[in-house]
Design a protein around this motif. Structure first.
Motif, mmCIF file in Angstrom:
data_model
loop_
_atom_site.group_PDB
_atom_site.id
_atom_site.type_symbol
_atom_site.label_atom_id
_atom_site.label_comp_id
_atom_site.label_asym_id
_atom_site.label_seq_id
_atom_site.Cartn_x
_atom_site.Cartn_y
_atom_site.Cartn_z
ATOM 1 N N LEU A 54 19.161 47.951 83.248
ATOM 2 C CA LEU A 54 18.487 48.689 82.181
ATOM 3 C C LEU A 54 18.641 50.193 82.356
ATOM 4 O O LEU A 54 18.903 50.924 81.388
ATOM 5 N N ILE A 55 18.468 50.667 83.581
ATOM 6 C CA ILE A 55 18.622 52.098 83.827
ATOM 7 C C ILE A 55 20.039 52.543 83.501
ATOM 8 O O ILE A 55 20.261 53.612 82.912
ATOM 9 N N PHE A 56 21.022 51.730 83.878
ATOM 10 C CA PHE A 56 22.415 52.069 83.591
ATOM 11 C C PHE A 56 22.630 52.207 82.078
ATOM 12 O O PHE A 56 23.214 53.193 81.611
ATOM 13 N N ILE A 57 22.140 51.234 81.304
ATOM 14 C CA ILE A 57 22.317 51.275 79.853
ATOM 15 C C ILE A 57 21.608 52.486 79.252
ATOM 16 O O ILE A 57 22.160 53.188 78.392
ATOM 17 N N ILE A 58 20.387 52.742 79.712
ATOM 18 C CA ILE A 58 19.622 53.871 79.182
ATOM 19 C C ILE A 58 20.321 55.197 79.523
ATOM 20 O O ILE A 58 20.382 56.110 78.699
ATOM 21 N N CYS A 59 20.874 55.284 80.737
ATOM 22 C CA CYS A 59 21.596 56.503 81.117
ATOM 23 C C CYS A 59 22.861 56.692 80.284
ATOM 24 O O CYS A 59 23.233 57.819 79.956
ATOM 25 N N VAL A 60 23.545 55.597 79.947
ATOM 26 C CA VAL A 60 24.721 55.698 79.073
ATOM 27 C C VAL A 60 24.315 56.277 77.721
ATOM 28 O O VAL A 60 24.941 57.215 77.204
ATOM 29 N N VAL A 61 23.250 55.730 77.142
ATOM 30 C CA VAL A 61 22.776 56.220 75.848
ATOM 31 C C VAL A 61 22.288 57.663 75.970
ATOM 32 O O VAL A 61 22.508 58.494 75.074
ATOM 33 N N ASN A 62 21.637 57.971 77.094
ATOM 34 C CA ASN A 62 21.168 59.329 77.356
ATOM 35 C C ASN A 62 22.306 60.335 77.221
ATOM 36 O O ASN A 62 22.187 61.372 76.547
ATOM 37 N N TYR A 63 23.430 60.036 77.840
ATOM 38 C CA TYR A 63 24.545 60.982 77.802
ATOM 39 C C TYR A 63 25.331 60.912 76.502
ATOM 40 O O TYR A 63 25.971 61.895 76.105
ATOM 41 N N MET A 64 25.295 59.800 75.811
ATOM 42 C CA MET A 64 25.855 59.776 74.460
ATOM 43 C C MET A 64 25.033 60.683 73.547
ATOM 44 O O MET A 64 25.591 61.403 72.709
ATOM 45 N N ASP A 65 23.700 60.661 73.709
ATOM 46 C CA ASP A 65 22.846 61.562 72.934
ATOM 47 C C ASP A 65 23.184 63.022 73.217
ATOM 48 O O ASP A 65 23.264 63.847 72.305
ATOM 49 N N ARG A 66 23.370 63.337 74.488
ATOM 50 C CA ARG A 66 23.700 64.715 74.841
ATOM 51 C C ARG A 66 25.060 65.114 74.275
ATOM 52 O O ARG A 66 25.288 66.270 73.916
ATOM 53 N N GLY A 67 25.987 64.139 74.213
ATOM 54 C CA GLY A 67 27.345 64.441 73.797
ATOM 55 C C GLY A 67 27.561 64.500 72.302
ATOM 56 O O GLY A 67 28.648 64.917 71.852
ATOM 57 N N THR A 68 26.575 64.103 71.502
ATOM 58 C CA THR A 68 26.762 64.121 70.052
ATOM 59 C C THR A 68 27.123 65.517 69.558
ATOM 60 O O THR A 68 27.971 65.668 68.677
ATOM 61 N N LEU A 69 26.499 66.534 70.117
ATOM 62 C CA LEU A 69 26.764 67.910 69.676
ATOM 63 C C LEU A 69 28.189 68.335 70.020
ATOM 64 O O LEU A 69 28.847 69.021 69.235
ATOM 65 N N SER A 70 28.672 67.931 71.185
ATOM 66 C CA SER A 70 30.048 68.257 71.557
ATOM 67 C C SER A 70 31.049 67.554 70.642
ATOM 68 O O SER A 70 32.045 68.141 70.227
ATOM 69 N N VAL A 71 30.775 66.290 70.328
ATOM 70 C CA VAL A 71 31.670 65.534 69.447
ATOM 71 C C VAL A 71 31.729 66.169 68.058
ATOM 72 O O VAL A 71 32.794 66.280 67.448
ATOM 73 N N ALA A 72 30.578 66.601 67.565
ATOM 74 C CA ALA A 72 30.504 67.167 66.209
ATOM 75 C C ALA A 72 30.723 68.678 66.184
ATOM 76 O O ALA A 72 30.543 69.300 65.125
ATOM 77 N N ASN A 73 31.099 69.242 67.319
ATOM 78 C CA ASN A 73 31.233 70.701 67.459
ATOM 79 C C ASN A 73 31.979 71.357 66.296
ATOM 80 O O ASN A 73 31.438 72.259 65.635
ATOM 81 N N PRO A 74 33.224 70.948 65.966
ATOM 82 C CA PRO A 74 33.950 71.646 64.893
ATOM 83 C C PRO A 74 33.275 71.516 63.529
ATOM 84 O O PRO A 74 33.212 72.491 62.773
#
Length: 435
Positions: free
Chosen positions: A23-43
């Protein structure tokens, strides 16, 4: 594999370890996907809101500053309030903030949404550290930490590949909303499945596995006076200064790798989404491999502190040298390969840093010391996107920013060597404040 000479885990402990770590592994994956949304949508976000590169750098850092300072108290909250309840509330708060970013109408509103995301996410990693500290024998903890610590690398790796198509089909705003909804679901699952450690419910075989048949450390609630005393130890400052460089380099790549590939390496947005995923897959391997090797060294006679410290320093030096290579090469292939090496060793060092903090922490203070270390790291992480944005705007190149990051990494490697002694922080040193 169980180590010779130690008690075998009971089925109950094994089930708790497996379910909580998954569970912690899955939550941490989603955690960093959340953080990365801004980088993905940067342009797309820069174009829609009319932001300069420097303003985007500030926005990328807006999450990190409140995250870093909330970490100072997040560890104590976890140690006192217990992982089950704290992580549930944390997930709900950061998921609502993530979804709210899909409805922003201005740059200022976006800054607020990212700040709330940072505040909500702060208890995540101290919680993970405390769960491993509670349910794993000391000689098994580095691998457990290495597994959950590798999840951010996987989350960052799959974020461009999974989120870019969603963004291109539905728009970047719906990408934020959908990720927020996923977090709410995970909050319900965590609360329903995980149960906090309770020494009173341990069977004799559980105690024998976790504590080698010795006495269970007395669980004392964290109090402000004792927590503050942690800053009086060299160990604490070694962890703070050492982790600063690790997270600085890591967040330079997390925040700016898509933009770097687009602007400096002249890749298209779809190609960037694929190529930006590759280096972070190596981070998952590095984190798990570092944890496995640390536990092997400990089982062969090294102390927990010595094995984790050695591998952390090696990882930091290798991460820094690979960053220098990425800065100076003219080849796109060599640049991506060097960044992959840097992230491999960076996540290896990150995982062994967290297990080093566990090994150094007094009883009942694992989340607190880990969070203080993470605070130091994310001061570096908060500076990296902002400094990089200003440097690129002034110089027109990412090269100076990468060279600065490599130098910071070498200084942080030295901090681990110079500041962290061979012995853990003694519980007795904090006891007077707990009386």
């Amino acid at each position: 594999m169980e180590q010779p000479g130690r008690a075998v885990r009971t089925r109950r402990v094994r089930n708790i370890q497996n379910s909580s770590l998954l569970l912690i592994f899955i939550i941490c994956v989603v955690n960093y996907m959340d953080r990365g949304t801004l980088s993905v949508a940067n342009p797309l976000i820069r174009n829609e809101l009319g932001l300069s590169i420097a303003e985007m750098g500030v926005l990328l850092s807006a999450f990190l500053w409140p995250y870093a300072f909330t970490l100072l108290v997040a560890g104590a909250v976890v140690d006192r309030g217990k992982p089950r309840r704290v992580l549930t509330v944390s997930l709900i708060v950061w998921s609502l903030a993530q979804a709210a970013a899909g409805f922003i109408a201005s740059y200022g509103q976006f800054l607020v949404a990212r700040a709330l995301l940072g505040i909500g996410e702060a208890p995540m990693f101290p919680t993970a550290a405390r769960v491993v500290k509670d349910w794993y024998h000391e000689k098994d903890q580095a691998l457990g930490v290495g597994i959950w610590n590798g999840a951010p690398s996987l989350g960052t790796a799959i974020a461009p590949a999974l989120l870019t198509p969603i963004m291109l089909v539905f728009g970047w705003r719906w990408m934020f909303v959908l990720m927020g909804g996923l977090g709410i679901i995970l909050a319900a699952v965590w609360y329903g499945v995980y149960r906090d450690f309770d020494a009173g419910t341990l069977e004799p075989m559980d105690r024998h596995y976790l504590y080698d048949g010795g006495e269970i450390p007395e669980a004392r609630p964290v109090q402000a006076g004792a927590w503050g005393k942690l800053f009086g130890f060299r160990t604490t400052w070694g962890l703070i200064l050492g982790f600063f460089g690790n997270v600085y380099i890591g967040w330079l790549f997390i925040a700016w790798l898509p933009g770097y590939l687009e602007m400096q390496r002249h890749m298209s947005i779809p190609k960037t989404g694929l190529v930006a995923s590759v280096p972070f897959l190596f981070g998952l391997v590095g984190s798990i491999g570092g944890g496995f090797l640390a536990d092997r060294l400990t089982s062969r006679g090294m102390t927990a502190i010595a094995s984790r410290k050695l591998l952390t320093v090696i990882g930091m030096v290798a991460m820094s040298l690979a960053t220098f290579v990425a800065a100076e090469t003219a080849s796109n292939l060599v640049a991506v390969a060097s960044i992959s090496v840097a992230i491999f060793f960076g996540f290896s060092a990150s995982g062994t840093s967290w297990s080093l903090a566990n090994a150094c922490a007094p009883s009942s203070y694992a989340a607190s010391l880990g969070a203080i270390m993470d605070f130091g790291g994310f001061i570096g992480g908060a500076l990296a996107p902002m400094v990089t944005g200003f440097v690129v705007q002034i110089t027109g190149s990412f090269t100076p920013a990468l060279l600065v990051a490599g130098a910071i990494g070498l200084c942080s490697a030295a901090a681990y060597v110079l500041f962290i002694p061979a012995e853990p922080i003694p519980s007795a040193a904090l006891a007077p404040s707990l009386a």
